[in-house]
Design an enzyme around this catalytic site. Structure first.
Site, PDB file in Angstrom:
ATOM      1  N   GLY A 166       0.585  -1.143  -0.032  1.00  0.00           N
ATOM      2  CA  GLY A 166      -0.137   0.101  -0.196  1.00  0.00           C
ATOM      3  C   GLY A 166       0.817   1.394   0.013  1.00  0.00           C
ATOM      4  O   GLY A 166       0.243   2.392   0.489  1.00  0.00           O
ATOM      5  N   GLY A 205       1.670   2.842  -2.548  1.00  0.00           N
ATOM      6  CA  GLY A 205       1.284   3.652  -3.676  1.00  0.00           C
ATOM      7  C   GLY A 205       1.873   3.494  -4.980  1.00  0.00           C
ATOM      8  O   GLY A 205       2.068   4.737  -5.738  1.00  0.00           O
ATOM      9  N   SER A 206       1.870   2.160  -5.570  1.00  0.00           N
ATOM     10  CA  SER A 206       2.452   2.034  -6.780  1.00  0.00           C
ATOM     11  C   SER A 206       1.763   2.518  -8.002  1.00  0.00           C
ATOM     12  O   SER A 206       2.351   3.039  -8.999  1.00  0.00           O
ATOM     13  CB  SER A 206       3.043   0.507  -7.095  1.00  0.00           C
ATOM     14  N   SER A 207       0.314   2.549  -7.711  1.00  0.00           N
ATOM     15  CA  SER A 207      -0.658   2.891  -8.733  1.00  0.00           C
ATOM     16  C   SER A 207      -0.472   4.472  -9.275  1.00  0.00           C
ATOM     17  O   SER A 207      -0.244   4.858 -10.226  1.00  0.00           O
ATOM     18  CB  SER A 207      -1.908   2.648  -8.516  1.00  0.00           C
ATOM     19  N   ALA A 229       2.447   6.057  -8.293  1.00  0.00           N
ATOM     20  CA  ALA A 229       3.904   6.469  -8.636  1.00  0.00           C
ATOM     21  C   ALA A 229       3.965   5.834 -10.127  1.00  0.00           C
ATOM     22  O   ALA A 229       4.645   6.558 -10.956  1.00  0.00           O
ATOM     23  CB  ALA A 229       4.855   5.969  -7.956  1.00  0.00           C
ATOM     24  N   ASP A 279      -1.461  10.813  -2.872  1.00  0.00           N
ATOM     25  CA  ASP A 279      -0.366   9.631  -3.094  1.00  0.00           C
ATOM     26  C   ASP A 279       0.435  10.397  -4.427  1.00  0.00           C
ATOM     27  O   ASP A 279       1.560  10.213  -4.509  1.00  0.00           O
ATOM     28  CB  ASP A 279      -0.996   8.396  -3.103  1.00  0.00           C
TER      29      ASP A 279
END
Ligand code: MEV
Length: 327
Positions: free
Chosen positions: A110, A112-114, A116, A157
């Site tokens: 969690g 925040g790869s989406s 980034a 994010d």
């Protein structure tokens, strides 16, 4: 035109203010030293090729007129596709492109790869197409992309991935204020459970529609905590900040977004001498954070491990978006 660019953007952890920030309140988020790498190449044909080995996608092929229509793609790839769509809605793109993404961290945490990867894709495309974009313009395009894919979210994010550091943020980027902080003595514990942010945000929306006044009061109380911690975090007054973390956690429990696993890790950290601890992010799973004095960090880490959590080693207040382009 340059034909290749590599962009890296940091993941993040929420320090204070999750959920309330979806409803026009502030939060404080810090970028972590775990990054998402996005490499983009311009191709002479019209193909869109996506590689995301971390989620098992290799050489996925599409075209500009077809992207965004395959709902069976892993989440990370849907963000890449939607980012390309948002970009091409705004700017002309005739080339094909190849996008390759790689995470320093597991998408489970969690971090925040989406967000980034969205930032990496849009920043990379604008660099390749020589389009000058301010951080705020980049933020707006990325935020639009996130809302298209998942419908909900404050955008905090995205801001962390672009600006990096530690920021005071208000819904939709109404305020984005970098705070001067430095790394923080925080232990991060992963529950082992992956949380689904959109469904937790919807859960809170549902509770809010049933108990409007009391939930708004909780959000106001959270906002007060965020404002106090904004002053304290810059002064590095950790003992006071720890107390505010505990207060924030109590309010998140009232919103029913904590979980037994989170509660156990949080209690164990406090018992091991942390100044304070709370869940970080949407709740339901993912990670908790415990703020402690340097000499207690080892004890808190041990307590988290014994209680069934997994300590994730990260540094806070890390660098924002970085671009490396080659000819
Ligand atoms: C999720 O990490 C944080 C939330 O506040 C959602 C958001 O701000 O987008 C629950």
């Amino acid at each position: 035109l340059k034909s290749n660019v590599e962009v890296t953007a940091p993941g993040k952890l929420m320090l204070f203010g999750e959920h309330a920030v979806v409803y026009d309140r502030p939060c404080i988020v810090s970028a972590v030293d775990q990054r998402v790498h996005t490499e983009i190449n311009l191709l002479s044909g019209g193909k869109i090729i996506i590689n995301a080995p971390d989620v098992g996608v290799t050489n996925y092929e599409s075209t500009l007129s077809h992207i965004g229509k395959n709902n069976n793609l892993p989440k990370g790839v849907r963000f890449v596709e939607q980012a390309i769509i948002t970009f091409t809605d705004e700017y002309h793109l005739t080339n094909g492109i190849r996008v390759e993404t790689r995470n320093d961290f597991s998408a489970e945490f969690g971090f925040g790869s989406s967000s980034a990867v969205t930032v990496g894709t849009i920043a990379g495309l604008s660099e390749l197409m020589k389009i000058k974009m301010s951080k705020k313009q980049l933020f707006n395009l990325c935020y639009k992309t996130i809302l298209k894919v998942q419908g909900v979210g404050s955008g905090f994010d995205i801001a962390a991935a672009i600006w990096g550091g530690t920021i005071y943020f208000v819904t939709g980027g109404k305020v984005i204020k970098p705070l001067n902080v430095g790394d923080l003595p925080i232990v991060v514990g992963y529950t082992g459970v992956k949380a689904d942010t959109p469904s937790l945000v919807r859960k809170v929306a549902d509770i809010r529609s049933k108990r409007f006044e009391s939930v708004e009061k909780i959000f106001d109380d959270i906002a007060k905590i965020v404002k106090k911690s904004k002053e304290l975090v810059s002064k590095r007054e950790f003992e006071e900040l720890g107390k505010l973390m505990n207060e924030n956690q109590a309010l998140l429990k009232k919103l029913s977004v904590s979980s037994n696993r989170l509660d156990r890790l949080i209690d164990a950290s406090r018992q091991a001498g942390a100044y304070g601890a709370k869940l970080s992010g949407a709740g339901g799973g993912d990670c908790m954070i415990a703020l402690c004095s340097e000499d207690r960090m080892k004890d808190v880490e041990a307590a988290i491990n014994i209680t069934g959590g997994k300590v994730v080693d990260v540094k806070f207040d890390s660098e924002g978006l970085k671009m490396h382009s080659r000819l």
